[in-house]
Design an enzyme around this catalytic site. Structure first.
Site, PDB file in Angstrom:
ATOM      1  CE  LYS A  82      17.214  64.661  45.741  1.00 14.65           C
ATOM      2  NZ  LYS A  82      15.957  63.924  46.067  1.00 14.65           N
ATOM      3  CB  SER A 157      13.266  65.646  44.125  1.00  9.87           C
ATOM      4  OG  SER A 157      13.587  64.839  45.246  1.00  9.87           O
ATOM      5  CB  SER A 181      12.128  61.934  45.455  1.00 10.34           C
ATOM      6  OG  SER A 181      11.220  63.005  45.376  1.00 10.34           O
TER       7      SER A 181
END
Length: 476
Positions: A82, A157, A181
């Site tokens: 990420k 997220s 997330s």
């Protein structure tokens, strides 16, 4: 299986076949890169393509293996990282245009741990601005799409991670979770994850300019999203390897002491002030039945203080955000993220001053109550969201949107506040008017017993199966 189809293999199958000499790391990585190039243009899940360096690393791994080196547990397994975590030489942009050139000086511990285990990073995945939405869109890279269709948000997220791994871009996807997330994207895309407990996975960004707030340190964890719980069982021991740069990492072995069988699982349908959707109720029943069939004792109970822990936890977190992050949000954020945070502050009025300190002190009260509860029931089966996953930008539709997308996720952020591990997996594919949609459930476990959660999830998926092959058929 054709070499071009190796992306379909699980991380476990990929590592085994490489170890047994059936395929090479280069074969596996090349196939994953091919899949990325084929489907990512329609998803925008991976926003930095690292295919060239990944192939170079795969060849080096194959050469080392040929020279007699012992392969790591993830030798040759393609993974994604990420973009809010440091990877040396790459921007830790966090979805913010002003940070597009914030090049990391070194790897974060989670990246080093994956590399030490033999994983190969093929790309970096998208996140919303400041990694603080339950949806994934930002002005730097744009919107990530859910591979099931445009009717579902990819979650956030770690939305790029969830979309990528379910679409077949890498067998494992790194993500992180401060209020859900990892679990939001798993639920949105029909993937599998376990949010590790506090202190389980070492965390730190070498490029950060200041230490994070105490609640961010206490609630945020690093983890992985996968297609199967079996792949979590393979990868978690490598992920939790100690790193001295995280002074609060807890070096506890992944597999804890054996518990007396049969293990008791608490089961709740409680959704507090929200209505339980029939599809979510059906998904919970399927999970409970699968656990019973696997030999667990499943009992419907009322767990303690979850609503209170969730409210205190998120209002405390908003207090810290208002004090430490809001200046950056105001200076660097888009109008969309500013409006969303304004609603967050209305829906979760930030604690400040003595009230913030008192809420942080109550965290121990909640954690103690749950520690005692989990002595009787080492696992708890809960809804994740009370309704099927929401549409894209639902959290940008004012108070009502934020309540559906985030406010209803009490079973999510309450676990972050108490630092408890929580798994998430699909048990049903709902056929809704807007289109097919995965329905995931959550399994909470004792502190530092991610292994119990993953074992229970493996028992469920053995009886129910996963959704990824159905998804791939739809994408074909």
């Amino acid at each position: 299986m054709a070499a071009s189809d190796l992306w379909r293999l699980s991380a476990t199958e990929t590592a085994r076949k490489i170890r047994d000499g059936e395929i090479t790391a280069e074969d596996a990585v090349a196939s994953a890169i091919g899949r990325m190039h084929a489907v990512n243009p329609g998803l925008n899940a991976v926003v930095e393509d690292l295919g060239d360096s990944a192939l170079e690393r795969a060849r080096e791994l194959d050469k080392a293996r040929g020279n007699g080196a012992e392969p790591g547990p993830l030798h040759g397994v393609p993974v994604t990282i990420k973009i809010n975590v440091d990877q040396k030489g790459h921007a830790t942009s966090n979805g913010i245009p002003a940070l597009a050139e914030a090049i990391a000086p070194a790897n974060a511990p989670v990246v080093d741990n994956l590399l030490k285990a033999g994983a190969v990073v093929i790309g970096r995945t998208n996140t919303p601005e400041f990694s603080f939405r339950a949806d994934t869109d930002n002005p730097l890279f744009g919107r990530t799409q859910n591979p099931w269709g445009a009717h579902i948000s990819p979650g956030g997220s770690s939305g790029g991670a969830g979309s990528a791994v379910m679409a077949g871009i890498g067998a494992l996807a790194h993500g992180n979770d401060i209020g859900g997330s990892l679990r939001f994207p798993a639920a949105a895309n029909g993937a599998v994850t376990v949010k590790p407990g506090l202190g389980r996975v070492p965390a730190w960004n070498p490029g950060q300019k200041a230490e994070r707030g105490l609640l961010a340190q206490s609630m945020s964890v690093q983890g992985l999203i996968a297609r199967t719980a079996g792949d979590l069982a393979l990868s978690m021991p490598a992920l939790i390897a100690p790193d001295p740069r995280d002074p609060f990492h807890v070096p506890v072995p992944y597999v804890g002491p054996a518990l007396e069988a049969p293990i008791k699982v608490a089961f709740t349908r409680e959704c507090f002030e929200y209505d339980l959707h029939p599809e979510v109720a059906a998904a919970l029943e399927l999970a409970a039945d699968a656990l019973s069939d696997a030999g667990y004792i499943v009992e419907e109970v009322d767990p303690p203080l979850a609503r209170q822990a969730g409210e205190d936890g998120y209002r405390a977190l908003m207090g810290e955000v208002a004090a430490l992050m809001k200046p950056d949000i105001d200076a660097l954020g888009s109008d969309t993220i500013k409006q969303i945070f304004a609603v967050y502050f209305d829906e979760f009025p930030p604690f400040d001053g003595p009230r913030l300190l008192e809420a942080m002190a109550r965290r121990t009260h909640y954690a103690r109550a749950w520690s005692l509860f989990l002595e009787d029931y080492p696992l708890l089966l809960t809804p994740f969201l009370p309704q099927p996953f929401f549409r894209p930008d639902r959290d940008a539709e004012g108070a009502e949107g934020v309540r559906e997308a985030l406010g209803s996720a009490i079973w999510s952020y309450s676990m972050n506040f108490m630092g408890l591990p929580a798994g998430n997996l699909p048990t049903r594919l709902a056929k809704l008017p807007q289109g097919p949609q995965p329905i995931n459930v959550q399994i909470v476990g004792r502190r530092w017993r991610e292994d119990l959660i993953v074992r229970a999830m493996r028992s469920i998926e053995t009886r129910i199966g996963g959704l990824y092959e159905t998804l791939w058929d739809r994408m074909a």
